[in-house]
Design a protein around this motif. Structure first.
Motif, PDB file in Angstrom:
ATOM      1  N   HIS A  62     -19.683  59.262 119.028  1.00 56.95           N
ATOM      2  CA  HIS A  62     -20.138  60.636 118.819  1.00 56.95           C
ATOM      3  C   HIS A  62     -21.664  60.698 118.747  1.00 56.95           C
ATOM      4  O   HIS A  62     -22.289  61.586 119.340  1.00 56.95           O
ATOM      5  CB  HIS A  62     -19.534  61.206 117.534  1.00 56.95           C
ATOM      6  CG  HIS A  62     -19.861  62.660 117.311  1.00 56.95           C
ATOM      7  ND1 HIS A  62     -21.018  63.073 116.681  1.00 56.95           N
ATOM      8  CD2 HIS A  62     -19.192  63.788 117.656  1.00 56.95           C
ATOM      9  CE1 HIS A  62     -21.045  64.391 116.641  1.00 56.95           C
ATOM     10  NE2 HIS A  62     -19.955  64.849 117.223  1.00 56.95           N
ATOM     11  N   ASP A 112     -14.030  57.149 117.661  1.00 61.09           N
ATOM     12  CA  ASP A 112     -13.589  58.525 117.456  1.00 61.09           C
ATOM     13  C   ASP A 112     -14.650  59.499 117.968  1.00 61.09           C
ATOM     14  O   ASP A 112     -15.809  59.455 117.564  1.00 61.09           O
ATOM     15  CB  ASP A 112     -13.310  58.787 115.972  1.00 61.09           C
ATOM     16  CG  ASP A 112     -12.635  60.125 115.757  1.00 61.09           C
ATOM     17  OD1 ASP A 112     -11.402  60.166 115.744  1.00 61.09           O
ATOM     18  OD2 ASP A 112     -13.353  61.138 115.617  1.00 61.09           O
ATOM     19  N   LYS A 113     -14.263  60.395 118.840  1.00 66.06           N
ATOM     20  CA  LYS A 113     -15.230  61.293 119.486  1.00 66.06           C
ATOM     21  C   LYS A 113     -15.617  62.484 118.618  1.00 66.06           C
ATOM     22  O   LYS A 113     -16.589  63.188 118.914  1.00 66.06           O
ATOM     23  CB  LYS A 113     -14.652  61.812 120.817  1.00 66.06           C
ATOM     24  CG  LYS A 113     -14.559  60.755 121.911  1.00 66.06           C
ATOM     25  CD  LYS A 113     -14.032  61.358 123.204  1.00 66.06           C
ATOM     26  CE  LYS A 113     -14.163  60.388 124.375  1.00 66.06           C
ATOM     27  NZ  LYS A 113     -13.365  59.172 124.189  1.00 66.06           N
ATOM     28  N   ASN A 114     -14.891  62.720 117.533  1.00 67.66           N
ATOM     29  CA  ASN A 114     -15.123  63.927 116.735  1.00 67.66           C
ATOM     30  C   ASN A 114     -15.790  63.676 115.390  1.00 67.66           C
ATOM     31  O   ASN A 114     -16.370  64.599 114.815  1.00 67.66           O
ATOM     32  CB  ASN A 114     -13.794  64.662 116.510  1.00 67.66           C
ATOM     33  CG  ASN A 114     -13.170  65.120 117.817  1.00 67.66           C
ATOM     34  OD1 ASN A 114     -13.848  65.660 118.681  1.00 67.66           O
ATOM     35  ND2 ASN A 114     -11.874  64.881 117.971  1.00 67.66           N
ATOM     36  N   GLU A 171     -24.042  62.796 121.457  1.00 65.48           N
ATOM     37  CA  GLU A 171     -24.984  63.841 121.053  1.00 65.48           C
ATOM     38  C   GLU A 171     -26.417  63.451 121.409  1.00 65.48           C
ATOM     39  O   GLU A 171     -27.225  64.305 121.799  1.00 65.48           O
ATOM     40  CB  GLU A 171     -24.849  64.099 119.549  1.00 65.48           C
ATOM     41  CG  GLU A 171     -23.538  64.728 119.130  1.00 65.48           C
ATOM     42  CD  GLU A 171     -23.337  66.102 119.750  1.00 65.48           C
ATOM     43  OE1 GLU A 171     -24.231  66.952 119.602  1.00 65.48           O
ATOM     44  OE2 GLU A 171     -22.293  66.312 120.396  1.00 65.48           O
ATOM     45  N   GLN A 204      -6.404  61.598 109.503  1.00 67.52           N
ATOM     46  CA  GLN A 204      -5.991  61.185 110.847  1.00 67.52           C
ATOM     47  C   GLN A 204      -5.021  60.010 110.809  1.00 67.52           C
ATOM     48  O   GLN A 204      -4.102  59.921 111.624  1.00 67.52           O
ATOM     49  CB  GLN A 204      -7.233  60.806 111.652  1.00 67.52           C
ATOM     50  CG  GLN A 204      -6.975  60.569 113.128  1.00 67.52           C
ATOM     51  CD  GLN A 204      -8.260  60.662 113.941  1.00 67.52           C
ATOM     52  OE1 GLN A 204      -9.158  61.417 113.609  1.00 67.52           O
ATOM     53  NE2 GLN A 204      -8.328  59.874 115.009  1.00 67.52           N
TER      54      GLN A 204
END
Length: 320
Positions: free
Chosen positions: A242, A233-235, A246, A217
């Motif tokens: 993240h 970072d959302k992924n 979840e 990235q």
């Protein structure tokens, strides 16, 4: 589901995740020891400071030497967060709910605990290479455990309580990996931004298995980008945002409500509020606050989420 069973599933997963992260904490220092210039001494005290174990540590040890910190974080039963202590607690939680988890889960947790316990005697005389091999076993073992969970557990309440424990623990420890960098002292203030400083930042990425994904990235190892990646970072599966996202999903699935309709209990409110704060935070906000101050504040709020989950689901009082 009985609150006792839910509590044990939550903590079984949380303790497995904690053991995995303690192995990662130690591994990163081993890797650094191989890469550091000869004039830079190894630093082991930042590990116990970042994990908030230093008060307990200095009640039993006079100095934070490599040997003392290694034993304390791996095989010392006087440390409630050591790898052996975490695996013991995970096993005890699994043992009391064997009828509510899969046979494969119980057998593996029992197996890995006894495998580690058998190594306690004589571990103080281990060479570094043997310690490194042991830590790799713990990290691989935790991943194997989660693979067993994924392939043997129905996606019901038990699954979601386990996810909650794992994800809240992981979010906490990701911030503590960043804090290790804060507590690691550079030889000189002029070293900030130097190759040595970037080496330490790279070690943080490697400790959470994020180095390759980060480099895909971002082309350059930059402290600002590293902080942004591991928190916002959302992924990436170990980033703070993240993990919280979840965890929120599992919390709402437990109650059977939707986050679109607000919250139905104090736990959902507390976690959703913390997630919103992190989601709407930008990297400049973190740096302006001060990285350590931001992480410390997050850890407090994350602990409050855990307490609220306990009060909502596990500390149920009998009806009079």
């Amino acid at each position: 589901m009985l609150s006792r069973v839910a509590n044990s599933i939550y903590w079984m997963n949380r303790y497995i995740e904690r053991a995995d992260n303690y192995a990662r904490f130690i591994s990163v220092n081993f890797n650094l020891a191989l890469d550091l210039p000869p004039n830079v001494p190894e630093q082991w005290e930042p590990l116990i400071v970042a994990t908030a174990d230093h008060f307990n540590f200095f009640e039993h040890y006079s100095e934070a030497s490599r040997e003392n910190v290694l034993h304390y974080m791996t095989f010392d039963i006087k440390n409630p967060n050591s790898i052996i202590s975490c695996l013991y607690c995970a096993r005890e939680n699994a043992r009391t709910i064997r009828e509510s988890i899969s046979k494969e889960m119980w057998e593996y947790v029992n197996q890995i605990y006894w495998k580690v316990k058998d190594k306690v005697e004589g571990s103080k005389n281990w060479e570094i290479s043997r310690y490194q091999g042991f830590l790799e076993e713990i990290k691989s073992g935790s991943q194997l455990f989660y693979g067993i969970v994924d392939s043997t557990i129905t996606r019901g309440e038990a699954w979601h309580f386990g996810q909650l424990g794992k994800l809240l623990e992981r979010a906490d420890k990701t911030t503590r990996f960043l804090d290790v960098k804060y507590f690691t002292l550079l030889p000189d203030v002029n070293e900030i931004g130097s190759p040595l400083d970037l080496l330490l930042w790279s070690a943080v990425l490697k400790s959470v298995s994020a180095y390759n994904m980060f480099r895909q990235q971002y082309k350059v190892v930059n402290p600002t980008h590293i902080v942004e990646f591991l928190i916002l970072d959302k992924n990436f599966p170990r980033s703070v945002v993240h993990c919280l996202k979840e965890a929120q999903s599992s919390l709402y699935d437990i109650s059977g409500t939707s986050s679109d309709n607000g919250f139905s209990n104090p736990a959902e409110k507390k976690l959703s509020k913390l997630l919103s704060e992190v989601e709407f935070t930008e990297i400049d906000d973190i740096l302006n606050t001060g990285l350590h101050q931001y992480l410390d504040n997050f850890q407090i709020k994350n602990n409050e989420v855990g307490e609220t989950i306990f009060n909502t689901y596990f500390d149920l009082k009998p009806v009079n």
